[in-house]
Motif scaffolding. Structure first.
Motif, short mmCIF file in Angstrom:
data_model
loop_
_atom_site.label_atom_id
_atom_site.label_comp_id
_atom_site.label_asym_id
_atom_site.label_seq_id
_atom_site.Cartn_x
_atom_site.Cartn_y
_atom_site.Cartn_z
N UNK A 109 0.95 -1.21 0.09
CA UNK A 109 0.26 -0.10 -0.32
C UNK A 109 1.06 1.33 -0.51
N UNK A 110 2.18 1.52 1.06
CA UNK A 110 2.82 2.48 0.89
C UNK A 110 3.08 2.52 -0.77
N UNK A 111 4.06 1.80 -1.72
CA UNK A 111 4.51 1.94 -2.87
C UNK A 111 3.72 2.27 -3.95
N UNK A 112 2.56 2.50 -3.61
CA UNK A 112 1.37 3.48 -4.67
C UNK A 112 2.21 4.36 -4.94
N UNK A 113 2.90 5.07 -4.79
CA UNK A 113 2.83 6.61 -4.70
C UNK A 113 4.72 6.12 -4.89
N UNK A 114 4.72 4.79 -5.39
CA UNK A 114 6.12 5.24 -5.64
C UNK A 114 6.24 5.69 -7.27
N UNK A 115 7.01 6.27 -7.76
CA UNK A 115 7.05 6.62 -9.58
C UNK A 115 7.28 5.09 -10.06
N UNK A 116 6.46 5.53 -10.85
CA UNK A 116 5.16 4.39 -12.16
C UNK A 116 6.51 3.63 -12.60
N UNK A 117 7.98 4.65 -12.83
CA UNK A 117 9.62 3.91 -13.78
C UNK A 117 9.67 3.11 -12.77
N UNK A 118 10.14 3.33 -11.68
CA UNK A 118 10.36 2.50 -11.07
C UNK A 118 8.94 0.96 -10.71
N UNK A 119 8.20 0.90 -10.71
CA UNK A 119 7.19 -0.05 -10.77
C UNK A 119 7.66 -0.84 -12.34
N UNK A 120 7.38 -0.04 -13.72
CA UNK A 120 7.62 -0.68 -14.40
C UNK A 120 8.97 -1.54 -14.97
N UNK A 121 10.40 -1.05 -14.48
CA UNK A 121 11.17 -1.88 -14.16
C UNK A 121 11.17 -2.70 -13.36
N UNK A 122 10.54 -2.95 -12.10
CA UNK A 122 10.76 -3.99 -11.20
C UNK A 122 9.54 -5.11 -12.59
N UNK A 123 8.02 -4.91 -12.86
CA UNK A 123 7.32 -5.49 -13.55
C UNK A 123 8.58 -5.98 -14.66
N UNK A 124 9.66 -5.52 -15.11
CA UNK A 124 10.22 -5.94 -16.46
C UNK A 124 11.29 -6.73 -15.93
N UNK A 125 12.14 -6.63 -14.72
CA UNK A 125 12.63 -7.88 -14.19
C UNK A 125 12.08 -8.78 -13.93
N UNK A 126 10.34 -9.01 -13.68
CA UNK A 126 10.04 -10.25 -13.28
C UNK A 126 9.58 -10.97 -14.23
N UNK A 127 9.09 -10.14 -15.41
CA UNK A 127 9.13 -10.92 -17.28
C UNK A 127 10.28 -11.23 -17.84
#
Length: 168
Positions: free
Chosen positions: A18-36
């Motif tokens: 829930x706290x990570x909801x305010x994280x910049x979208x770029x960091x979230x997308x980087x994380x998703x691409x690492x999972x991918x």
């Protein structure tokens, strides 16, 4: 914040999502691409080790594929990466939609973009379990159901930490 810390929190601390909801979208997308990337490398490993003459019973096709493997593998990796990206982003978006509906039912304030970020981290367990289940030839239906249950559970736990809607 480091990706390793995001990974650990995604696995063991759903309240922090829930706290990570305010994280910049770029960091979230980087994380998703690492999972991918993890899923793609694992799937490509299965493709290269399982891609044998057992699949094709016709000798001519097997010989032809042996001749063009140097060309087939790079295209297969790129195609696999693109398809995995498409599927994981679609899955995250559907989980975010379900989370958005749940947030309204729970009387929590949450925009779709915030819940999307939460869903991106919540999908970690489902992604890792899909890799693990493929080793044990676990039923695809059961693996999918377990992944959905865990991901929605993580989203609900995170939504509990979202702020409440103001009373009218």
């Amino acid at each position: 914040m480091k990706h390793s810390q995001l990974f650990i929190d995604s696995l063991f601390n759903p309240k922090k999502l829930a706290a990570y909801r305010i994280m910049p979208i770029g960091k979230v997308i980087q994380y998703v691409f690492l999972l991918i990337t993890v899923v793609t490398v694992f799937s490509f490993g299965q493709f290269t080790t399982g891609f044998s003459e057992d699949i094709f019973n016709i000798d001519g096709i097997a010989d032809y594929l042996d001749d063009i493997q140097w060309l087939l593998y790079p295209f297969a990796f790129v195609f696999l990466f693109i398809m995995t990206s498409l599927l994981i982003f679609a899955r995250i978006s559907l989980y975010a939609l379900a989370g958005y509906v749940l947030a309204g039912a729970m009387k929590r304030r949450g925009e779709y973009r915030h819940i999307w970020r939460t869903a991106a981290f919540a999908v970690t367990w489902a992604t890792l379990l899909s890799i693990l289940f493929s080793f044990f030839r676990f039923s695809d239906l059961w693996a999918t159901m377990i992944g959905i249950f865990i991901t929605i559970g993580f989203i609900v736990i995170a939504l509990i930490k979202y702020p409440k809607q103001p009373k009218k």
